[in-house]
Design an enzyme around this catalytic site. Structure first.
Site, PDB file in Angstrom:
ATOM      1  CG  ASP A 109      39.975  38.859  36.592  1.00 52.47           C
ATOM      2  OD1 ASP A 109      40.452  37.711  36.549  1.00 52.47           O
ATOM      3  OD2 ASP A 109      40.637  39.883  36.329  1.00 52.47           O
ATOM      4  CB  ILE A 110      41.388  43.436  39.227  1.00 51.51           C
ATOM      5  CG1 ILE A 110      41.460  44.863  39.701  1.00 51.51           C
ATOM      6  CG2 ILE A 110      42.608  43.062  38.424  1.00 51.51           C
ATOM      7  CD1 ILE A 110      42.596  45.116  40.698  1.00 51.51           C
ATOM      8  CG  ASN A 141      44.531  30.729  32.687  1.00 48.15           C
ATOM      9  OD1 ASN A 141      44.114  30.202  31.655  1.00 48.15           O
ATOM     10  ND2 ASN A 141      44.237  31.976  33.015  1.00 48.15           N
ATOM     11  CG  HIS A 172      42.485  31.508  40.188  1.00 48.23           C
ATOM     12  ND1 HIS A 172      43.848  31.450  40.418  1.00 48.23           N
ATOM     13  CD2 HIS A 172      42.339  32.103  38.986  1.00 48.23           C
ATOM     14  CE1 HIS A 172      44.479  31.982  39.398  1.00 48.23           C
ATOM     15  NE2 HIS A 172      43.597  32.391  38.499  1.00 48.23           N
ATOM     16  CG  HIS A 182      39.740  32.585  35.148  1.00 46.19           C
ATOM     17  ND1 HIS A 182      40.056  33.925  35.066  1.00 46.19           N
ATOM     18  CD2 HIS A 182      40.890  31.959  35.492  1.00 46.19           C
ATOM     19  CE1 HIS A 182      41.345  34.091  35.333  1.00 46.19           C
ATOM     20  NE2 HIS A 182      41.874  32.925  35.593  1.00 46.19           N
TER      21      HIS A 182
HETATM   22  P1  5GP Z   1      45.400  33.678  36.181  1.00 40.98           P
HETATM   23  O1  5GP Z   1      46.008  34.353  34.997  1.00 40.98           O
HETATM   24  O2  5GP Z   1      46.400  33.444  37.287  1.00 40.98           O
HETATM   25  O3  5GP Z   1      44.610  32.445  35.838  1.00 40.98           O
HETATM   26  O4  5GP Z   1      44.302  34.656  36.732  1.00 40.98           O
HETATM   27  C1  5GP Z   1      44.565  35.650  37.654  1.00 40.98           C
HETATM   28  C2  5GP Z   1      43.491  36.678  37.509  1.00 40.98           C
HETATM   29  O5  5GP Z   1      43.506  37.488  38.659  1.00 40.98           O
HETATM   30  C3  5GP Z   1      43.696  37.603  36.304  1.00 40.98           C
HETATM   31  O6  5GP Z   1      42.590  37.484  35.418  1.00 40.98           O
HETATM   32  C4  5GP Z   1      43.814  38.992  36.926  1.00 40.98           C
HETATM   33  O7  5GP Z   1      43.141  39.988  36.178  1.00 40.98           O
HETATM   34  C5  5GP Z   1      43.204  38.801  38.306  1.00 40.98           C
HETATM   35  N1  5GP Z   1      43.766  39.658  39.332  1.00 40.98           N
HETATM   36  C6  5GP Z   1      45.083  39.955  39.511  1.00 40.98           C
HETATM   37  N2  5GP Z   1      45.236  40.729  40.596  1.00 40.98           N
HETATM   38  C7  5GP Z   1      43.994  40.931  41.113  1.00 40.98           C
HETATM   39  C8  5GP Z   1      43.502  41.669  42.232  1.00 40.98           C
HETATM   40  O8  5GP Z   1      44.253  42.286  43.000  1.00 40.98           O
HETATM   41  N3  5GP Z   1      42.167  41.647  42.451  1.00 40.98           N
HETATM   42  C9  5GP Z   1      41.308  40.944  41.645  1.00 40.98           C
HETATM   43  N4  5GP Z   1      40.003  40.998  41.950  1.00 40.98           N
HETATM   44  N5  5GP Z   1      41.732  40.248  40.568  1.00 40.98           N
HETATM   45  C10 5GP Z   1      43.057  40.232  40.319  1.00 40.98           C
END
Ligand code: 5GP
Ligand code: ZN
Length: 110
Positions: free
Chosen positions: A31-32, A88, A101, A103
């Site tokens: 995660d970034i 999420n 996805h 986590h």
């Molecule tokens: P969500 O909130 O949709 O469950 O999780 C998305 C996750 O993707 C977040 O934790 C966010 O930090 C991560 N994320 C967003 N953009 C990027 C990216 O460009 N690269 C990576 N490696 N992670 C990302």
């Protein structure tokens, strides 16, 4: 594939990313914006918006994320110390990327 989907673009290598794992079905990358020392995203290559959009055909695709999570946890040394697995779902559930996805979050000192 929705052209505006970031994770589809990552899966298709249109966006630079380092995969910790890849097979025909899944990719795993960091995660970034990590919420913990270990914060991995386990991503099916096939685009599904969220858990709400699962069809019976997707069962094995989603089911396969769990043994992959256990393998990744072991490889990153958090299997014994423990970790969280999190989906999420939609905006109210904190989903920001609308490509399903899982986590994997762990590595805290306890
Ligand atoms: P969500 O909130 O949709 O469950 O999780 C998305 C996750 O993707 C977040 O934790 C966010 O930090 C991560 N994320 C967003 N953009 C990027 C990216 O460009 N690269 C990576 N490696 N992670 C990302
Ligand atoms: Zn996608």
């Amino acid at each position: 594939m929705p052209e505006d989907c970031l994770f589809c673009r990552i899966v298709n290598k249109e966006v630079e990313s380092h995969f910790l794992y890849e097979d025909d079905t899944y990719v795993v990358f960091k995660d970034i914006k990590p919420a913990a020392p270990v914060h991995l995203l386990l991503v099916p290559k096939f685009h599904i918006r969220s858990i709400n959009d699962l069809l019976p055909d997707h069962e094995s695709l989603v089911g396969g994320l769990f043994p992959l999570a256990a393998k990744m946890a072991q490889e990153h040394g958090v299997d014994k110390s423990g970790y969280k697995l999190l989906f999420n779902v939609e905006r109210g559930g904190g989903q920001m990327i609308f490509h399903l996805h899982l986590h994997l979050i762990g590595g805290w000192q306890r």
